[in-house]
Design a protein around this motif. Structure first.
Motif, PDB file in Angstrom:
ATOM      1  N   LEU A  13       0.827  -1.214   0.000  1.00 20.32           N
ATOM      2  CA  LEU A  13       0.000   0.000   0.000  1.00 20.32           C
ATOM      3  C   LEU A  13       0.860   1.262   0.000  1.00 20.32           C
ATOM      4  N   ALA A  14       2.014   1.212   0.654  1.00  9.79           N
ATOM      5  CA  ALA A  14       2.924   2.361   0.667  1.00  9.79           C
ATOM      6  C   ALA A  14       3.402   2.683  -0.745  1.00  9.79           C
ATOM      7  N   THR A  15       3.700   1.653  -1.511  1.00 10.62           N
ATOM      8  CA  THR A  15       4.130   1.843  -2.901  1.00 10.62           C
ATOM      9  C   THR A  15       3.002   2.450  -3.735  1.00 10.62           C
ATOM     10  N   ILE A  16       1.811   1.888  -3.599  1.00 13.11           N
ATOM     11  CA  ILE A  16       0.645   2.410  -4.331  1.00 13.11           C
ATOM     12  C   ILE A  16       0.359   3.845  -3.909  1.00 13.11           C
ATOM     13  N   SER A  17       0.409   4.109  -2.594  1.00 13.33           N
ATOM     14  CA  SER A  17       0.142   5.454  -2.082  1.00 13.33           C
ATOM     15  C   SER A  17       1.134   6.466  -2.625  1.00 13.33           C
ATOM     16  N   GLN A  18       2.391   6.076  -2.692  1.00 12.58           N
ATOM     17  CA  GLN A  18       3.421   6.975  -3.213  1.00 12.58           C
ATOM     18  C   GLN A  18       3.102   7.353  -4.652  1.00 12.58           C
ATOM     19  N   GLU A  19       2.684   6.376  -5.434  1.00 15.19           N
ATOM     20  CA  GLU A  19       2.336   6.646  -6.833  1.00 15.19           C
ATOM     21  C   GLU A  19       1.109   7.546  -6.939  1.00 15.19           C
ATOM     22  N   MET A  20       0.138   7.331  -6.066  1.00 10.45           N
ATOM     23  CA  MET A  20      -1.114   8.087  -6.147  1.00 10.45           C
ATOM     24  C   MET A  20      -1.029   9.465  -5.492  1.00 10.45           C
ATOM     25  N   PHE A  21      -0.397   9.543  -4.300  1.00 13.57           N
ATOM     26  CA  PHE A  21      -0.474  10.747  -3.480  1.00 13.57           C
ATOM     27  C   PHE A  21       0.866  11.428  -3.248  1.00 13.57           C
ATOM     28  N   GLY A  22       1.939  10.866  -3.755  1.00 17.47           N
ATOM     29  CA  GLY A  22       3.250  11.414  -3.423  1.00 17.47           C
ATOM     30  C   GLY A  22       3.538  11.183  -1.961  1.00 17.47           C
ATOM     31  N   ASP A  23       4.146  12.175  -1.308  1.00 19.25           N
ATOM     32  CA  ASP A  23       4.496  12.029   0.109  1.00 19.25           C
ATOM     33  C   ASP A  23       3.387  12.505   1.037  1.00 19.25           C
ATOM     34  N   GLY A  24       2.266  12.965   0.498  1.00 19.08           N
ATOM     35  CA  GLY A  24       1.242  13.612   1.317  1.00 19.08           C
ATOM     36  C   GLY A  24       0.266  12.707   2.030  1.00 19.08           C
ATOM     37  N   LEU A  27      -2.264   5.008   2.326  1.00 17.00           N
ATOM     38  CA  LEU A  27      -3.274   4.022   2.694  1.00 17.00           C
ATOM     39  C   LEU A  27      -2.609   3.044   3.648  1.00 17.00           C
ATOM     40  N   VAL A  28      -3.282   2.733   4.766  1.00 22.05           N
ATOM     41  CA  VAL A  28      -2.691   1.879   5.787  1.00 22.05           C
ATOM     42  C   VAL A  28      -3.760   0.974   6.380  1.00 22.05           C
ATOM     43  N   VAL A  29      -3.417  -0.294   6.585  1.00 24.92           N
ATOM     44  CA  VAL A  29      -4.275  -1.222   7.307  1.00 24.92           C
ATOM     45  C   VAL A  29      -3.875  -1.158   8.778  1.00 24.92           C
ATOM     46  N   VAL A  30      -4.867  -0.909   9.652  1.00 21.40           N
ATOM     47  CA  VAL A  30      -4.595  -0.767  11.080  1.00 21.40           C
ATOM     48  C   VAL A  30      -5.656  -1.491  11.907  1.00 21.40           C
ATOM     49  N   ALA A  31      -5.320  -1.748  13.149  1.00 22.54           N
ATOM     50  CA  ALA A  31      -6.320  -2.187  14.115  1.00 22.54           C
ATOM     51  C   ALA A  31      -7.077  -0.932  14.542  1.00 22.54           C
ATOM     52  N   VAL A  66     -13.562   4.732   3.861  1.00 28.56           N
ATOM     53  CA  VAL A  66     -12.260   4.809   4.505  1.00 28.56           C
ATOM     54  C   VAL A  66     -12.168   6.050   5.397  1.00 28.56           C
ATOM     55  N   PRO A  67     -11.896   5.868   6.695  1.00 23.89           N
ATOM     56  CA  PRO A  67     -11.680   7.026   7.567  1.00 23.89           C
ATOM     57  C   PRO A  67     -10.417   7.787   7.155  1.00 23.89           C
ATOM     58  N   GLY A  93     -16.125  -5.540  16.628  1.00 24.46           N
ATOM     59  CA  GLY A  93     -15.093  -6.573  16.636  1.00 24.46           C
ATOM     60  C   GLY A  93     -14.355  -6.731  15.326  1.00 24.46           C
ATOM     61  N   ILE A  94     -14.305  -5.675  14.515  1.00 21.71           N
ATOM     62  CA  ILE A  94     -13.567  -5.726  13.247  1.00 21.71           C
ATOM     63  C   ILE A  94     -12.077  -5.596  13.583  1.00 21.71           C
ATOM     64  N   PRO A  95     -11.258  -6.588  13.243  1.00 21.73           N
ATOM     65  CA  PRO A  95      -9.859  -6.571  13.696  1.00 21.73           C
ATOM     66  C   PRO A  95      -8.960  -5.575  12.964  1.00 21.73           C
ATOM     67  N   HIS A  96      -9.224  -5.331  11.680  1.00 16.86           N
ATOM     68  CA  HIS A  96      -8.385  -4.430  10.891  1.00 16.86           C
ATOM     69  C   HIS A  96      -9.251  -3.632   9.930  1.00 16.86           C
ATOM     70  N   ILE A  97      -8.870  -2.374   9.716  1.00 19.89           N
ATOM     71  CA  ILE A  97      -9.567  -1.522   8.755  1.00 19.89           C
ATOM     72  C   ILE A  97      -8.541  -0.778   7.909  1.00 19.89           C
ATOM     73  N   LEU A  98      -8.988  -0.321   6.771  1.00 17.86           N
ATOM     74  CA  LEU A  98      -8.154   0.497   5.894  1.00 17.86           C
ATOM     75  C   LEU A  98      -8.437   1.956   6.201  1.00 17.86           C
ATOM     76  N   VAL A  99      -7.382   2.764   6.356  1.00 20.33           N
ATOM     77  CA  VAL A  99      -7.539   4.204   6.556  1.00 20.33           C
ATOM     78  C   VAL A  99      -6.655   4.944   5.562  1.00 20.33           C
ATOM     79  N   LEU A 100      -6.998   6.181   5.317  1.00 20.12           N
ATOM     80  CA  LEU A 100      -6.167   7.078   4.520  1.00 20.12           C
ATOM     81  C   LEU A 100      -5.538   8.056   5.505  1.00 20.12           C
TER      82      LEU A 100
END
Length: 146
Positions: A13-24, A27-31, A66-67, A93-100
């Motif tokens: 996701l870090a690679t995809i995010s870099q391509e889409m958003f640059g350094d700004g 996308l991250v999967v988190v608890a 996505v939050p 009880g959702i263990p992981h979610i995707l956030v921006l």
């Protein structure tokens, strides 16, 4: 899924995010419980409305949007938009979610402005589309003609 798999997915996701958003942004999967919720949220939900949100998330077993979070210098992720969804996902009880996550530096006033702007965007239901989907277009036109 194991934590190793989530680490691998976050690297992808870090690679995809870099391509889409640059350094700004990233996308991250988190608890969801690892996120910092706002102390003062611009929106509130009545208890019953929140219960419905939690129950819907529990039934779906995921969030459907996505939050938006802000990554502080210490690495902590603070939810700017989606606090109720995050809280409901924890209760469901959702263990992981995707956030921006916004990774560029934002001062407190800019973070508040983002929160307020996201919460101020409220649409209205178009009753014609609702009834057309529920009853079919011909029945809606017949009702409108009366």
């Amino acid at each position: 899924m194991s934590e190793d798999i989530f680490l691998q997915r976050n690297e992808e996701l870090a690679t995809i995010s870099q391509e889409m958003f640059g350094d700004g942004m990233r996308l991250v999967v988190v608890a969801p419980a690892s996120l910092t919720l706002l102390k003062d949220n611009a929106r509130f939900f009545k208890r019953e409305t929140f219960r419905q949100l939690r129950d819907n998330i529990a039934a779906d077993k995921r969030l459907s949007s996505v939050p938006l979070c802000y990554r502080h210098e210490d690495g902590r992720l603070e939810v700017l938009s989606g606090n109720h969804r995050v809280k409901a996902s924890i209760e469901a009880g959702i263990p992981h979610i995707l956030v921006l996550a916004v990774t560029e530096e934002l001062d407190k006033s800019r973070r508040i402005a983002i929160q307020l702007s996201h919460n101020a965007l409220v649409g209205e239901d178009d009753q014609r589309h609702f009834w057309a989907n529920l009853w079919g277009t011909d029945r809606v036109r017949a009702r409108q003609a009366v």
